[in-house]
Design an enzyme around this catalytic site. Structure first.
Site, PDB file in Angstrom:
ATOM      1  N   GLY A 273      -8.756 -28.095 -10.003  1.00 18.10           N
ATOM      2  CA  GLY A 273      -9.284 -26.731 -10.012  1.00 18.10           C
ATOM      3  C   GLY A 273      -8.627 -25.882  -8.941  1.00 18.10           C
ATOM      4  O   GLY A 273      -7.938 -24.929  -9.235  1.00 18.10           O
ATOM      5  N   PHE A 274      -8.880 -26.227  -7.693  1.00 16.86           N
ATOM      6  CA  PHE A 274      -8.273 -25.574  -6.531  1.00 16.86           C
ATOM      7  C   PHE A 274      -8.650 -24.091  -6.429  1.00 16.86           C
ATOM      8  O   PHE A 274      -7.956 -23.321  -5.779  1.00 16.86           O
ATOM      9  CB  PHE A 274      -6.741 -25.737  -6.548  1.00 16.86           C
ATOM     10  CG  PHE A 274      -6.292 -27.124  -6.944  1.00 16.86           C
ATOM     11  CD1 PHE A 274      -6.615 -28.219  -6.150  1.00 16.86           C
ATOM     12  CD2 PHE A 274      -5.585 -27.344  -8.118  1.00 16.86           C
ATOM     13  CE1 PHE A 274      -6.233 -29.501  -6.516  1.00 16.86           C
ATOM     14  CE2 PHE A 274      -5.201 -28.622  -8.494  1.00 16.86           C
ATOM     15  CZ  PHE A 274      -5.529 -29.710  -7.691  1.00 16.86           C
ATOM     16  N   ARG A 660     -18.632 -35.878   9.978  1.00 16.43           N
ATOM     17  CA  ARG A 660     -18.598 -37.270   9.557  1.00 16.43           C
ATOM     18  C   ARG A 660     -17.903 -37.407   8.204  1.00 16.43           C
ATOM     19  O   ARG A 660     -18.094 -36.602   7.300  1.00 16.43           O
ATOM     20  CB  ARG A 660     -20.027 -37.760   9.415  1.00 16.43           C
ATOM     21  CG  ARG A 660     -20.110 -39.201   9.078  1.00 16.43           C
ATOM     22  CD  ARG A 660     -21.519 -39.667   9.276  1.00 16.43           C
ATOM     23  NE  ARG A 660     -21.618 -41.065   8.969  1.00 16.43           N
ATOM     24  CZ  ARG A 660     -22.674 -41.601   8.411  1.00 16.43           C
ATOM     25  NH1 ARG A 660     -23.720 -40.840   8.137  1.00 16.43           N
ATOM     26  NH2 ARG A 660     -22.694 -42.874   8.157  1.00 16.43           N
ATOM     27  N   ILE A 661     -17.109 -38.450   8.072  1.00 20.73           N
ATOM     28  CA  ILE A 661     -16.418 -38.733   6.806  1.00 20.73           C
ATOM     29  C   ILE A 661     -17.311 -39.636   5.962  1.00 20.73           C
ATOM     30  O   ILE A 661     -17.797 -40.669   6.434  1.00 20.73           O
ATOM     31  CB  ILE A 661     -15.057 -39.396   7.097  1.00 20.73           C
ATOM     32  CG1 ILE A 661     -14.119 -38.395   7.783  1.00 20.73           C
ATOM     33  CG2 ILE A 661     -14.438 -39.932   5.808  1.00 20.73           C
ATOM     34  CD1 ILE A 661     -13.829 -37.137   6.997  1.00 20.73           C
ATOM     35  N   ASN A 663     -16.600 -40.948   2.756  1.00 23.03           N
ATOM     36  CA  ASN A 663     -15.897 -42.006   2.025  1.00 23.03           C
ATOM     37  C   ASN A 663     -14.454 -41.959   2.497  1.00 23.03           C
ATOM     38  O   ASN A 663     -13.727 -41.003   2.202  1.00 23.03           O
ATOM     39  CB  ASN A 663     -15.992 -41.770   0.507  1.00 23.03           C
ATOM     40  CG  ASN A 663     -15.243 -42.838  -0.297  1.00 23.03           C
ATOM     41  OD1 ASN A 663     -14.192 -43.328   0.120  1.00 23.03           O
ATOM     42  ND2 ASN A 663     -15.787 -43.195  -1.446  1.00 23.03           N
ATOM     43  N   THR A 666     -11.656 -41.562  -0.475  1.00 23.54           N
ATOM     44  CA  THR A 666     -11.522 -40.279  -1.176  1.00 23.54           C
ATOM     45  C   THR A 666     -11.240 -39.151  -0.177  1.00 23.54           C
ATOM     46  O   THR A 666     -10.556 -38.186  -0.511  1.00 23.54           O
ATOM     47  CB  THR A 666     -12.783 -39.961  -2.006  1.00 23.54           C
ATOM     48  OG1 THR A 666     -13.934 -40.014  -1.154  1.00 23.54           O
ATOM     49  CG2 THR A 666     -12.966 -40.967  -3.126  1.00 23.54           C
ATOM     50  N   GLY A 735     -12.344 -30.187   1.248  1.00 23.12           N
ATOM     51  CA  GLY A 735     -11.385 -29.915   0.176  1.00 23.12           C
ATOM     52  C   GLY A 735     -10.283 -28.949   0.578  1.00 23.12           C
ATOM     53  O   GLY A 735      -9.206 -28.961  -0.008  1.00 23.12           O
ATOM     54  N   GLU A 736     -10.557 -28.107   1.555  1.00 24.57           N
ATOM     55  CA  GLU A 736      -9.606 -27.036   1.829  1.00 24.57           C
ATOM     56  C   GLU A 736      -8.909 -27.144   3.175  1.00 24.57           C
ATOM     57  O   GLU A 736      -7.791 -26.664   3.333  1.00 24.57           O
ATOM     58  CB  GLU A 736     -10.314 -25.685   1.673  1.00 24.57           C
ATOM     59  CG  GLU A 736     -10.622 -25.473   0.210  1.00 24.57           C
ATOM     60  CD  GLU A 736     -11.602 -24.359  -0.074  1.00 24.57           C
ATOM     61  OE1 GLU A 736     -11.133 -23.250  -0.319  1.00 24.57           O
ATOM     62  OE2 GLU A 736     -12.812 -24.614  -0.073  1.00 24.57           O
TER      63      GLU A 736
END
Lengths: 769, 168, 321
Positions: A273-274, A660-661, A663, A666, A735-736
């Site tokens: 998508g982005f 915090r991460i 996963n 991913t 995501g960004e």
């Protein structure tokens, strides 16, 4: 984002003084914020097997009996009116069911433009095929519906259109002479100034004052935009590739004069998508044609049509000027500029946002304008604003460091602010310098020679550069989640959110398993359907925090309900929700784990097959109270051929500070994906918009160069993993952030290699000769 | 007129304009093979024809009568995932999953090309009969398969682990 | 895409007959360019004659020459042992082009006849003398980064996109043809035309003439040759400029003989005869190579976006390896 800010900001700021909230000071921290278990673990994707077998069904792959196929004819001028529209030959062509134009299209309201209402999803608010007016080069003028795609495509080629031309603004150079400030920028003021920044700049011991230019870019997700639509009476189903199922349903309902509930949007898989997979003309046109023909319709855009109908990242011209004092602190920080936009959309490309929050300076001036053009509505593309804003800002910081003969990381240490420079709020979690420290160590920054052209191997010059990454923390209001817990020991969590490859379903399955004390496999995560409880859109890196908050709320409701059902005969009798925690498929008293009863036992005793709870997340007040951002330090090693100017990225490392991460597998992929799109932004990608005609001239993946395997080295990604005390699970969306700072890290490395400062993206080889 | 698809003899009654890609997706419902550009520029439509990789979008289906075609749906063996499919999951060689079928088919044929000694642009000595599967060779040979999510590192790791005698 | 009849030919004469019988017949090889152009409605044949079943033979002859069937796939030619050993510039040029998938589909004949990548040629909304003779050219003042600096005309500044042809031009390859009027041969460098006033006529092929074979004459020093390609990403992109070169060095360090051709700079694969003449008998030094390259490019003319090409090529060719 601006929906939140426009509609709720003022109310929130008043409310914040007395509304207590989980993530605000004084609240008891969420135990899950630090508790380990599956959260954070590298769990492989739940949809992995489906995707590697080709069984994940995308929007253009939904079968219907009696399907008709659509093809679009698009305008070849930028502004004017359709003078003649010859469709007879197309109508007579084999297999053609109908040709829809403005003459026979159903009457439809213009889609409410994004940010004009909480669920508005229109990329622009222009009417869709309602009159003879043309607003951009590539606007659909006719839709052919036929029995097969081949027939529709052929018939489309028989349509002849002539136009009465009207003057159009298709040159950014012309448009920017009439640039003006937008009303606001995602709810923020378009300009902020404190102190006299220009005067402070002039008086500064060290200064840089530079212009940067960035081109247009297109998302180019590999999945082409597509929709399969069907009417059943006055109910419309849209199988879409979208980042916003609820908003699409609401907006399409406005267009067709329906109730929101009459439109169902499904989007279980999205092939990338982005920011580009939103509501454009094609879904509306397909629904209109389907209504006229009384048949289900498949519309799948060609790659060229994606360029023509779906907007991308707009072009900008930016000025960054920085004045420093002898001790390296900043006397002035100025970031201004202009972005091309249209009069009918709402995406001003917030390139000045990073400068509002990143560095301490005595005086600050940020201001951005928009220049109105006749073009397809530009839109949000991965880190809109921040991606190209950090290119300009972080290149300028690098240039300033060089002027001062300071290591660029050392300069950033000296200008690290104690509180948010514009809002004055405390940072919820900011460990940028730690990210730099860890990144520099892992990357071997100490081996960099600050003198350009100092390293060479054969024909290749080698250089290193770094830059700051930053992206805001957003959490969307209004979402809800539903949890259904069955006596068989399964939990089904439902919320209308999106999976475009971020790992949403996997991560939330991990989250729910941990929160309910269940095994990963006992949890099912339902999403991608507007009939589920309303979920967050996938945008602004907000989905993870938004979903997590709704799941936490739903779990709290579930705990309450379970305690009620447990009654007086349970070991849990008399306990309050805040005294229990989930463990081993049941609840126990926190400090007395033996006081335990399993969900199955609770449900069994109360003779229930299942229990269902739905709840909304609290308002995102935390972002009003704190300055909440993600950060990172990007490190790049470039090789540049002295003879040809060819560039190669030989090493890249991103060191992130994003809470915090959840996963590690991913997350690594998300960071790397952002970085790789950043390499494209920096080096190879550019949408060629012909200023004479307002027409995009490279609408193909052969001529628009996204990075290929050979362009991408092994990329290292590390993170601080310091939980944000004020966000759900201590996490931020990621995501960004990965794409931000990359353009500057590359450009700074190119400079270190060659001694050439390229201030106009992309850095193609001709700029290095 | 017929061809063999994933081992099954399949009748072809089609418009000559129908591409092999549309034949698979729209006529046979084999939607695992993806359309990303329809002009040979992204590799999402890669399928195997008699073991060799091609872009199904540039192929008229009629040109492939009598040929044996393998799509992503035909990679698993007896219900078990192909080792490369497993490796893609293990190394997170995808995000959205849309380019994945093309990457998988392409990589399987690429490994076979290396086995057969077919050189690539980055093969240093063209007169040698053997080809290596090192990092550069692998990336050059897979460059016809775009991944916009940027899963390239994971893809390369998955392919290396599955096919390389030595790690790439 | 227009409807068309699909026919298969099992030999060249049959193919020519089938194509000649149609009103607008075309030969179909791997389809990697033609199918795309048909989708864009730039090409509108009513009949396609599939010639992929014609000769796929690569014959290395005792005299050192090689005969290549027109239906040989690009991959097969690049991988052929004789070609790799004796004509490495050809292998490498082919391998520089497109992707593994496309090289598996594309034929030698089709590669030679692929059409320009000029985006104005592809775009129905743009003026293009190639697609619509006499209408004008929007590329000359538009995006022309990939356009010609040599041999262009006011009518057309498009370039030939093939990598393989650049090597074939350097190797003096001969194209064997069969048409309604019989068979004949043409040198590859004479097959493609410069645009002049008729850029729509791209080759010297007569109506329905078919490429049946490509012949590589023996060239003793072609084993010492290479292909260098410069493009906008590391792989899978058309050339901004490319060079195919073979060099025969004497024991004295002088150039005994040399072959050079350029890609991405002209309407046809550009054989650099001036440069070759300037180098023969001269010492193989960077200075001499640079001077020879400058000589070749003395007539080069840059447009808005491609003037940089002139500099780079000159430099690039100084380094044949």
């Amino acid at each position: 984002m601006s929906v939140l800010k426009d509609t709720a900001q003022k109310a929130l700021q008043t409310a914040i003084s007395f509304v207590p909230d989980r993530w605000l000071p004084g609240a008891e921290p969420d135990p899950m914020r630090t508790k380990h278990g599956l959260i954070g673990a590298p769990v492989s994707r739940v949809d992995g097997p489906l995707k590697v077998e080709g069984k994940a069904r995308f929007a253009a792959e939904v079968p219907y009996e009696n399907m008709a196929y659509a093809a679009l004819a698009c305008s070849t001028i930028s502004r004017g009116r359709i003078a003649a529209l010859e469709t007879a030959k197309a109508e007579a062509a084999p297999g053609v069911l109908l040709v829809m134009t403005y003459r026979n299209a159903p009457r439809m309201a213009p889609p409410p433009v994004m940010n004009s209402a909480p669920k508005a999803a229109g990329a622009s608010d222009l009417p869709v095929m309602q009159d003879a007016d043309i607003h951009w080069n590539g606007e659909p003028v006719a839709l052919v519906l036929a029995e097969t795609q081949e027939q529709a495509d052929y018939a489309k080629s028989l349509i002849r259109v002539t136009y009465d031309l009207e003057p159009a603004i298709t040159s950014f150079d012309v448009a920017k002479t009439r640039a003006h400030p937008p009303e606001n920028i995602l709810g923020e003021p378009s300009s902020i100034e404190f102190g006299d920044a220009e005067a402070a700049l002039n008086g500064a011991a060290h200064r840089v004052d530079l212009m940067y230019r960035t081109p247009r870019y297109n998302h180019n997700a590999i999945e082409l935009h597509a929709a399969t639509v069907a009417w059943e009476g006055d109910k419309l189903t849209i199988h879409d590739a979208t980042q916003m199922v609820n908003s699409t349903a609401w907006t399409v309902a406005q267009v067709f004069g329906l109730k929101e509930e009459q439109v169902r949007v499904l989007s279980p898989y999205v092939g990338g998508g982005f920011g580009g997979k939103c509501l454009w003309n094609h879904q509306i046109l397909a629904a209109a044609a389907s209504k006229l023909a009384g048949r289900p319709v498949r519309i799948a855009l060609s790659r060229e049509e994606v360029f023509r109908i779906v907007g991308g990242r707009t072009t900008t011209e930016q000025r960054v000027a920085i004045g420093a004092k002898p001790d390296g602190t900043l006397a002035a920080l100025i970031h201004t500029g202009v972005a091309a936009m249209t009069t009918h959309n709402s995406c001003p490309e917030q390139f000045t946002f990073p400068a509002r929050h990143l560095y301490a300076a005595d005086t600050l001036k940020v201001a951005q304008d928009v220049a109105d053009m006749d073009m397809v509505a530009n839109t949000f593309m991965r880190a809109p604003g921040e991606s190209i804003g950090t290119f300009a800002l972080e290149c300028a910081v690098d240039e300033l460091a060089e002027t001062m003969q300071l290591d660029p990381i050392e300069l950033r240490r000296r200008i690290e602010p104690e509180k948010d420079p514009t809002t004055g709020h405390a940072f919820s979690s900011r460990n940028l310098i730690e990210a730099y420290r860890r990144g520099a160590e892992k990357f071997g920054w100490d081996k960099r020679d600050p003198t350009p052209r100092a390293r060479r191997k054969g024909e290749w010059l080698i250089g290193m550069g770094c830059a700051t990454a930053t992206y805001p923390y957003y959490r969307m209001p209004g979402g809800a989640a539903r949890i259904r817990l069955t006596r068989e020991g399964r939990a089904i969590v439902s919320t209308a959110v999106h999976e475009m490859g971020m790992g949403t379903s996997t991560v939330q399955q991990q989250h729910v398993a941990a929160r309910l004390g269940m095994s990963f496999d006992a949890v099912t995560f339902e999403y991608g359907d507007s009939t589920l409880p309303a979920g967050s859109m996938a945008g602004g890196s907000s989905q993870t925090a938004s979903i997590s908050a709704t799941i936490i709320a739903a779990t709290e409701a579930l705990t309450k309900e379970l305690l009620k059902l447990a009654g007086n005969d349970s070991p849990l009798a008399g306990l309050k929700p805040d005294q229990v925690e989930a463990r081993n498929g049941g609840l126990c008293k926190r400090d007395e784990p033996d006081r335990f009863e399993s969900y199955a036992s609770i449900l069994g005793r109360s003779q229930r097959q299942e229990v269902t709870c739905e709840a909304s997340g609290p308002l995102p007040l935390e972002a009003q109270k704190y300055s909440m951002h993600s950060y990172g330090a990007q490190f790049c090693e470039m090789r540049v051929n002295m003879v040809t100017g060819e560039t190669r990225v030989s090493r890249f490392l991103g060191s992130f500070d994003t809470g915090r991460i959840l996963n590690s597998m991913t997350a690594t992929s998300q960071f790397k994906g952002g970085i790789i799109m950043g390499l494209g932004l920096a080096l190879t990608e550019e949408t060629n918009f012909d200023a004479r005609f307002g027409r995009i001239m490279n609408p193909s993946l052969a001529e628009y160069h996204v990075p290929v395997h050979m362009d991408v080295p092994r990329i290292d990604v590390i993170w601080n993993d310091i939980p944000d005390p004020h966000s759900p699970l201590g996490a931020h969306g990621i995501g960004e952030i990965g794409i931000t700072g990359v353009g500057a890290a590359v450009a700074n490395a190119v400079y270190n290699a060659t001694g050439k400062r390229v201030r106009e993206l992309p850095i193609t080889l001709d700029k290095l000769l | 007129m017929h061809c063999t698809i994933n081992g099954n003899r399949t009748e072809m009654v089609i418009d000559p304009r129908t591409s092999l890609l549309d034949f698979l997706r729209d006529h046979l419902g084999l939607t695992g093979t993806k359309k990303g550009c329809n002009q040979g520029a992204c590799g999402a439509c890669t399928v195997l024809v008699d073991g060799e990789r091609i872009n199904a979008c540039l192929a008229f289906a009629v040109q492939y009568q009598g040929r044996s075609i393998t799509t992503v749906e035909g990679l698993s063996r007896g219900g078990a995932l192909h080792p490369l499919q497993q490796a893609f999951i293990k190394h997170d060689g995808f995000q959205c999953g849309y380019c994945t079928p093309g990457q998988l088919c392409s990589a399987i044929a690429m490994a076979n090309e290396i086995e057969r000694g077919i050189p690539s642009f980055v093969t240093k000595n063209l007169s040698t009969e053997t080809a290596l599967l090192d990092h550069d060779e692998l990336r050059e040979r897979m460059s016809g398969n775009l991944c916009r999510c940027g899963a390239y590192n994971g893809i390369v790791e998955a392919i290396s682990e599955t096919f390389a005698k030595e790690p790439a | 895409m227009n409807p068309f009849d699909y026919l298969q030919a099992d030999n060249a004469s049959n193919a020519v007959k089938l194509a000649s019988a149609a009103a607008a017949g075309k030969y179909l090889g791997g389809g990697t360019n033609l199918v795309d152009l048909m989708r864009e409605t730039v090409e509108r044949p009513d009949t396609l004659v599939d010639v992929t079943d014609l000769s796929r033979r690569i014959e290395a002859r005792p005299d050192g020459s090689v005969m290549i069937g027109a239906a040989v796939k690009n991959t097969a030619l690049a991988a052929d042992r004789t070609v790799r050993r004796n004509f490495p510039l050809l292998s490498r040029a082919i391998l520089a082009g497109a992707s593994g998938q496309i090289r598996n589909m594309a034929t030698v004949g089709g590669n030679i006849l692929q059409r320009t990548r000029c985006t104005y040629f592809y775009d129905e909304a743009s003026r293009c003398n190639k697609r619509d003779p006499g209408r004008g050219c929007d590329a000359i003042d538009g995006f022309n980064r990939y356009h010609a600096i040599l041999g262009a005309s006011p009518s057309c500044v498009a370039t030939h996109p093939s990598d393989m042809c650049v090597a074939l031009a350097a190797l003096d390859a001969i194209v064997h043809l069969e048409g309604p009027e019989g068979v004949r041969m043409l040198k590859l460098v004479d097959l493609h035309r410069l645009p002049g006033g008729r850029p729509d006529i791209e080759t010297e092929l007569r109506p329905h003439e078919l490429i049946t074979d490509v012949e590589l004459p023996a060239l003793s020093f072609a084993a010492r040759s290479t292909y260098r390609k410069v493009r906008d990403r590391a792989s899978y992109a058309f050339a901004l400029v490319s060079v195919a070169a073979a060099l025969d060095l004497g024991d004295d360090g002088n150039v005994k003989d040399v072959r050079v051709a350029l890609g991405g700079v002209a309407h046809k694969p550009w054989r650099a005869l001036k440069m070759e003449a300037a180098l023969r008998g001269r010492a193989a030094t960077e200075v001499n190579f640079r001077a020879a390259a400058e000589g070749e490019l003395s007539d080069a003319a840059g447009l808005r976006d491609n003037a940089f090409n002139r500099t780079r090529q000159a430099d690039d060719r100084c380094r044949p390896r």
